[in-house]
Each structure stands twice: as structure tokens, then as C-alpha cells.
Write a protein that holds these residues in place. Sequence first.
Motif, mmCIF file in Angstrom:
data_model
loop_
_atom_site.group_PDB
_atom_site.id
_atom_site.type_symbol
_atom_site.label_atom_id
_atom_site.label_comp_id
_atom_site.label_asym_id
_atom_site.label_seq_id
_atom_site.Cartn_x
_atom_site.Cartn_y
_atom_site.Cartn_z
ATOM 1 N N VAL A 71 2.075 6.852 13.979
ATOM 2 C CA VAL A 71 1.880 8.246 13.585
ATOM 3 C C VAL A 71 2.864 8.502 12.454
ATOM 4 O O VAL A 71 4.077 8.577 12.669
ATOM 5 N N CYS A 72 2.322 8.619 11.243
ATOM 6 C CA CYS A 72 3.135 8.771 10.045
ATOM 7 C C CYS A 72 3.344 10.254 9.734
ATOM 8 O O CYS A 72 2.388 11.024 9.720
ATOM 9 N N GLN A 73 4.584 10.601 9.472
ATOM 10 C CA GLN A 73 4.916 11.974 9.122
ATOM 11 C C GLN A 73 4.873 12.195 7.605
ATOM 12 O O GLN A 73 5.518 13.100 7.096
ATOM 13 N N ASP A 74 4.120 11.375 6.899
ATOM 14 C CA ASP A 74 3.970 11.465 5.454
ATOM 15 C C ASP A 74 2.478 11.516 5.118
ATOM 16 O O ASP A 74 1.628 11.416 6.005
ATOM 17 N N GLU A 75 2.175 11.602 3.840
ATOM 18 C CA GLU A 75 0.791 11.645 3.367
ATOM 19 C C GLU A 75 0.151 10.249 3.423
ATOM 20 O O GLU A 75 0.846 9.235 3.485
ATOM 21 N N ALA A 76 -1.174 10.222 3.349
ATOM 22 C CA ALA A 76 -1.935 8.974 3.475
ATOM 23 C C ALA A 76 -1.532 7.934 2.434
ATOM 24 O O ALA A 76 -1.383 6.755 2.774
ATOM 25 N N ASP A 77 -1.334 8.348 1.180
ATOM 26 C CA ASP A 77 -0.981 7.368 0.149
ATOM 27 C C ASP A 77 0.381 6.752 0.408
ATOM 28 O O ASP A 77 0.589 5.561 0.181
ATOM 29 N N ARG A 78 1.313 7.520 0.952
ATOM 30 C CA ARG A 78 2.641 6.990 1.285
ATOM 31 C C ARG A 78 2.555 6.019 2.458
ATOM 32 O O ARG A 78 3.226 4.989 2.478
ATOM 33 N N ALA A 79 1.718 6.348 3.440
ATOM 34 C CA ALA A 79 1.521 5.446 4.581
ATOM 35 C C ALA A 79 0.941 4.111 4.109
ATOM 36 O O ALA A 79 1.386 3.040 4.547
ATOM 37 N N GLN A 80 -0.010 4.170 3.187
ATOM 38 C CA GLN A 80 -0.619 2.949 2.647
ATOM 39 C C GLN A 80 0.410 2.110 1.894
ATOM 40 O O GLN A 80 0.457 0.887 2.046
ATOM 41 N N GLU A 81 1.247 2.759 1.088
ATOM 42 C CA GLU A 81 2.305 2.045 0.362
ATOM 43 C C GLU A 81 3.269 1.370 1.339
ATOM 44 O O GLU A 81 3.680 0.231 1.129
ATOM 45 N N PHE A 82 3.621 2.069 2.415
ATOM 46 C CA PHE A 82 4.499 1.515 3.450
ATOM 47 C C PHE A 82 3.859 0.266 4.054
ATOM 48 O O PHE A 82 4.495 -0.777 4.181
ATOM 49 N N ASN A 83 2.585 0.385 4.442
ATOM 50 C CA ASN A 83 1.884 -0.739 5.068
ATOM 51 C C ASN A 83 1.877 -1.962 4.165
ATOM 52 O O ASN A 83 2.094 -3.082 4.631
ATOM 53 N N GLU A 84 1.621 -1.747 2.887
ATOM 54 C CA GLU A 84 1.600 -2.861 1.940
ATOM 55 C C GLU A 84 2.989 -3.461 1.745
ATOM 56 O O GLU A 84 3.151 -4.681 1.759
ATOM 57 N N ALA A 85 3.995 -2.619 1.591
ATOM 58 C CA ALA A 85 5.356 -3.093 1.334
ATOM 59 C C ALA A 85 5.928 -3.867 2.524
ATOM 60 O O ALA A 85 6.664 -4.840 2.339
ATOM 61 N N PHE A 86 5.588 -3.438 3.749
ATOM 62 C CA PHE A 86 6.188 -4.050 4.942
ATOM 63 C C PHE A 86 5.202 -4.887 5.740
ATOM 64 O O PHE A 86 5.492 -5.297 6.864
ATOM 65 N N GLU A 87 4.025 -5.152 5.148
ATOM 66 C CA GLU A 87 3.001 -6.000 5.763
ATOM 67 C C GLU A 87 2.636 -5.537 7.169
ATOM 68 O O GLU A 87 2.624 -6.315 8.122
ATOM 69 N N VAL A 88 2.350 -4.262 7.273
ATOM 70 C CA VAL A 88 1.968 -3.639 8.535
ATOM 71 C C VAL A 88 0.494 -3.270 8.445
ATOM 72 O O VAL A 88 0.047 -2.703 7.448
ATOM 73 N N GLU A 89 -0.259 -3.614 9.471
ATOM 74 C CA GLU A 89 -1.694 -3.331 9.501
ATOM 75 C C GLU A 89 -2.064 -2.495 10.712
ATOM 76 O O GLU A 89 -3.136 -2.652 11.281
ATOM 77 N N LEU A 90 -1.192 -1.593 11.102
ATOM 78 C CA LEU A 90 -1.451 -0.740 12.251
ATOM 79 C C LEU A 90 -2.292 0.462 11.830
ATOM 80 O O LEU A 90 -2.177 0.934 10.702
ATOM 81 N N PRO A 91 -3.129 0.980 12.743
ATOM 82 C CA PRO A 91 -3.808 2.232 12.434
ATOM 83 C C PRO A 91 -2.758 3.320 12.206
ATOM 84 O O PRO A 91 -1.799 3.426 12.979
#
Length: 160
Positions: A71-91
Motif C-alpha cells: 500500500v503506497c502512500q504516493d502517486e502511481a508513477d512514483r510507485a512504478q519508479e520505486f518498483n523498477e528501482a528496487f526490483e519489486v513486483e508486488l501489487p
Amino acid sequence: MGKGPERTLETGETAPDFQLELAGGGSRSLEQILAKGPALVTFYKVSCPTCQLTLPYLQRLQDSQFQVVAVCQDEADRAQEFNEAFEVELPNLLDKADDGYPVSNAYGITHVPTMFLIEPDRRISWTWTGFHKRELETLAERAGRAIFRPTDKVPEAKFG
């Protein structure tokens, strides 16, 4: 953050239901998530160093004895950037500031990451805030998986 419990929900309490937007489109409720079995629901912020440490390890527990949902407390684009940067593929569900963080408030979130293992009956069976190696190993035992590899260099604890 607004109105909610005066403390973070604890083990044994009932998790409030919610419905949040998914970062990739659509939405999901806690009821829909729990229909597939227990879930580790983890609240985080993209800018949080402890979240950046924790979520890649939680990724290793996905598709185990329980689901892992962020559950991300940021906007969708920031969550996507986080996932890419830290290799996370969680919903990623979005609990946004513009909406007043309704789910974070309902769960009494004061620090991130905060994790809740929620059973299908919505009972919270485990909760933790921050990064604590021993606690995460206990959670991994429940998942039936190792969370840390022998080559990982992880601190004993790091709090958000």
C-alpha cells in the motif's frame, strides 16, 4: 495524517476493509485480496529508506503461504519508479495524500513500513513496523520460505 485509531492496530484485532486504486489500473478491496487467502499488507512511502530496504525482501515471500500486497502512500508513477528501482513486483494499492490517506488512518499508521499479516477472516495474526531481521525471519517461516540468503548483508534492525 487525519482521523483514525490513536494507535496502530495490533495482533488479534480485526483489519478494516478497504477498496483502493491499483497503481496499474483498476481497484481492489481487502475482501477481494483475502478471498485468495492470507495477505501481508505492507504500508510504505517511496522516499523511506527503511521501505527501500524492506520491500525487496518481502518480494521473496510473494506466492508463498500468503500474498504480499503493498500500500503506497504516493502517486502511481512514483510507485512504478520505486518498483523498477528496487526490483519489486508486488501489487501496489494507492492510499494517497489527496484522498487523506483513508486506509493508513484506519490502520493507525504512524511510521512506514508497517506490515500486517491478515487472515481470511480479517484477523491480524502478525504485525511489525520497521525492519527487524529476526521478526522477518519469523514471518518467512510462516511463509515456508527463506527471506534472507547467506550472501545478503542485512542489518539486525532499521526503523522508519
